[in-house]
Design an enzyme around this catalytic site. Structure first.
Site, PDB file in Angstrom:
ATOM      1  N   GLU A  54       1.566  -0.075  -4.748  1.00 22.93           N
ATOM      2  CA  GLU A  54       1.010   1.437  -5.297  1.00 22.93           C
ATOM      3  C   GLU A  54       2.221   2.356  -5.433  1.00 22.93           C
ATOM      4  OE1 GLU A  54      -3.669   1.954  -3.840  1.00 22.93           O
ATOM      5  OE2 GLU A  54      -2.074   2.095  -2.267  1.00 22.93           O
TER       6      GLU A  54
ATOM      7  N   ASP B 238       0.886  -1.100  -0.090  1.00 20.62           N
ATOM      8  CA  ASP B 238      -0.203  -0.126   0.193  1.00 20.62           C
ATOM      9  C   ASP B 238       0.880   1.090  -0.075  1.00 20.62           C
ATOM     10  OD1 ASP B 238      -2.650   1.270   0.326  1.00 20.62           O
ATOM     11  OD2 ASP B 238      -1.592   1.855   2.423  1.00 20.62           O
TER      12      ASP B 238
END
Length: 691
Positions: A369, A338
């Site tokens: 990400e 994340d």
């Protein structure tokens, strides 16, 4: 030392970095050792309890409320404090009192591997006792020709009463152990459904212990991006939240069941921030783990106000050790990071190298990400793991490709801004660049190879694909509803029913994504038009908004069959599965035929067995059909508007319906000399893209 006044310098790491792998509580056959890193402590006490606790929060200035044993730890080298007991203390609960310059801070163990209800009390655990039967022999299934990732939340998976899962297992790890669940009509759900779908990896949203909700309240919901205990499974997914061993055993049972079903398991991890700035890590060494500006202000690159100070020795060691722990102990097959843009390329490459060294090169899938919510001060000499720094990342660390996502369906932050499939203009060249894994574009995103690309059109964040299409293609439906003063229930019906215009756009979006070079990823339920009724940020919305509606898989059977076909077809096309640095050279004849219509060829030869040596792919997002003159050879339609993974003979010319795609394969049985690239391109009418 006044809390929060610590000023980090690399000399601190040189003096105090501890490289041992034994922090936390380790239970052996006849001994248990407790170790904690608290380099500036004057004294550390271990508090031992017979029971866990149900409290929601552990204030730092609190003291044990019940009777406990308080045992002093001895100071060791490099800031490590420890104590050893001559017995196996499996099931004993504990926390710490850290004395530092006149203040006493109470904390759970940041290195704990087990905890009680809501994570505020750690538990010593003999991990061998938590293994379900046969877990020692558990192995990941072999790797398939393609990586097709299915993003799933554990509670979403089986919360629906129609899921066919026994009530006591709904929303729990144990739901994955039910092999034959189905709707009343007999259609498979949950694990039986996953096996039939054909995906290769299940990406599970965070299932380490996270905060905000009460683990005993099944009416609450959280995506899980609020990490509290990084090395402990989340308790709300367990059938017993109080016994620290149950969540571990049931989590292992889930992974074991997925492996048995032929699926690899990816864990969504959140090492960029903690649930609160006042984390267990910060309580053991205040000012070290939380990233700050020079004036002491907390960095907010995560939009949570509690960024981790990645780039410091013990922070990086903690993250690497945690990833390796989950891979070893829980047999996980990959990790999704994340807000990876708050981590560093140096840390990510180290994780890659250590996983490769222990498990084999490329055996564990890594992706994340490549962005962050806000700016954040990085440590000197490091590179943020942002998309702009992809050249610094190892070639087998992939990133989510928002370029592919946005060119296909439109901007995720502007609901009414369309992409190629739903009315966007001037996107023809970009959609061709997406098909080539962004290897042939002259500017913008340019990965080292297709192995660094995760292609997707929807994930847990933002609108579901169906809801985004409703904001664009379905806009006229809303306008009609408002003009006719239809009741709100009519609007709900628009969300719930397979409207033809939306089905066509969804199928075309899927076909484009599944013919782009790179790894493939999609949100659970996308294949049957998943809706959250316009809730674009459902991270704490009701379970009923977030759950998979299994009856929808019946109503949207046409779309579901299309996705199944694309999944099966993709695995049979080595030209699209190629992840090498030269994969994009397989793409030739990229042609913008007219507005909304593009085509290209794919060399489908080489590694992997296929019945087709060349592919011809066309995307028609326009409102009129497109006539395609076929090059010489025996061509077979592999996918069109009505079906994917079909086998239809095509001769001479073929018509691509409006709002549809075509995938054709040239049969290897029909042996002809291949035309040169220029000759092949001239067989297609339209303006060629020679970029």
């Amino acid at each position: 030392m006044k809390e929060g006044t610590f000023q980090y310098a690399r000399s601190f790491d040189e003096k105090y970095e501890y490289r041992g792998k034994d922090l936390g509580a380790e239970c052996h056959e006849d001994t248990t050792c407790f170790k904690i890193w608290a380099p500036l402590a004057d004294q550390v006490e271990l508090c031992l309890y017979e029971q866990g606790t149900h409290i929601r929060r552990l204030p730092p200035d609190s003291r044990p409320e019940e009777e406990c044993s308080r045992v002093p730890l001895g100071a060791g080298e490099r800031g490590v404090w420890s104590v050893e007991f001559p017995r196996n203390m499996h099931g004993v609960y504990y926390d710490y009192l850290i004395h530092r310059e006149g203040r006493v801070v109470r904390t759970a163990d940041p290195y704990a591997r087990a905890c009680s209800h809501n994570g505020c009390r750690s538990m010593a655990v003999d991990l061998k006792r938590t293994n379900p039967e046969g877990f020692e022999e558990d192995r990941a299934p072999g790797r398939e020709p393609e990586t097709i990732i299915y993003e799933l939340h554990i509670k979403d998976f089986s919360h629906d009463p129609d899921s066919g899962i026994p009530e006591e297992y709904r929303g729990k790890y144990k739901a994955f152990t039910v092999e034959d669940s189905a709707l009343r009509e007999g259609n498979p759900t949950c694990m039986a459904y996953l096996k039939a779908l054909g995906v290769t990896h299940v990406h599970l949203l965070p299932f380490f212990d996270f905060g905000w909700l009460d683990e005993a309240d099944d009416g609450q919901f959280n995506w899980g991006y609020d990490p509290v205990n990084y090395n402990v499974p989340e308790g709300s997914f367990a059938t017993d939240t109080g016994d620290g061993a149950v969540r571990i055993r049931e989590c292992k049972e889930m992974i074991q069941a997925l492996h048995k079903a032929g699926l690899r398991v990816v864990m969504d991890v959140v090492y960029n921030h903690t649930h609160e700035a006042d984390s267990w890590l910060e309580r053991t060494m205040p000012g070290y783990y939380a990233r700050r500006y020079e004036d002491g202000t907390l960095s907010d690159g995560s939009a949570c106000g509690s960024d981790m100070a990645v780039g410091r020795a013990m922070v990086d060691n903690y993250i690497v050790d945690s990833v390796l722990y989950w891979a070893r102990e829980y047999h996980l097959d990959g990790f999704r990071f994340d807000l990876m843009g708050l981590l560093t390329t140096e840390l990510m490459n180290r994780i890659r190298e250590e996983l490769d060294a222990e498990f084999g090169v490329g055996e564990k899938l890594l992706y994340g990400e490549p962005w962050r919510a806000n700016e954040s001060p990085m440590e000197a000499g490091t590179h943020a793991a942002l998309k702009a720094n992809i050249a610094h990342l190892h070639e087998t660390i992939a990133v989510f490709c928002d370029d592919t996502r946005d060119v296909i369906k439109g901007d995720v932050f502007e609901p009414e801004v369309p992409g190629f499939v739903n009315g966007g203009k001037g996107l023809e060249k970009s959609v061709l660049d997406a098909a080539a894994g962004w290897q042939l574009n002259e500017e913008g995103f340019h990965p080292q190879s297709c192995s660094q690309v995760i292609n997707y059109i929807s994930a847990h964040d933002n609108f579901t694909l169906w809801d985004k299409l409703l904001c664009t293609v379905g806009k006229t439906l809303w306008e009609k509803a408002e003009a006719n003063a239809r009741p709100d229930s009519w609007k709900e019906k628009i969300y719930a029913e397979p409207v033809r215009e939306l089905l066509d756009a969804n199928k075309l979006a899927a076909l484009i994504c599944f013919t782009c070079q790179g790894h493939l990823f999609f949100q659970a339920g996308e294949e049957f038009g998943r809706t959250k009724f316009g809730d674009e940020n459902s991270f704490r919305s009701a379970p009923e908004i977030n759950m998979l509606d299994w009856r929808r898989s019946l109503r949207f059977g046409e779309l579901l069959d299309y996705y199944k076909g694309l999944i099966a077809l993709r695995k049979s096309l080595p030209g699209l599965c190629d992840k090498s640095s030269r994969a994009a050279e397989r793409i030739t004849g990229r042609t913008v035929r007219r507005e909304g219509v593009v085509s290209f060829f794919v060399d489908n030869g080489g590694a992997g067995k296929s019945d087709w040596d060349k592919l011809l792919i066309l995307y028609n997002a326009s409102d009129t059909p497109e006539l395609l003159e076929l090059p010489e050879g025996q061509w077979v339609v592999l996918a069109d508007k009505s079906a994917a993974d079909c086998r239809k003979q095509a001769e001479g010319r073929i018509q691509a319906a409006p709002q549809s795609g075509l995938i054709l394969g040239r049969s290897t049985i029909y042996n002809i000399d291949r035309p040169a690239g220029g000759e092949m391109q001239s067989l297609l009418s339209g303006q060629a893209d020679r970029s």
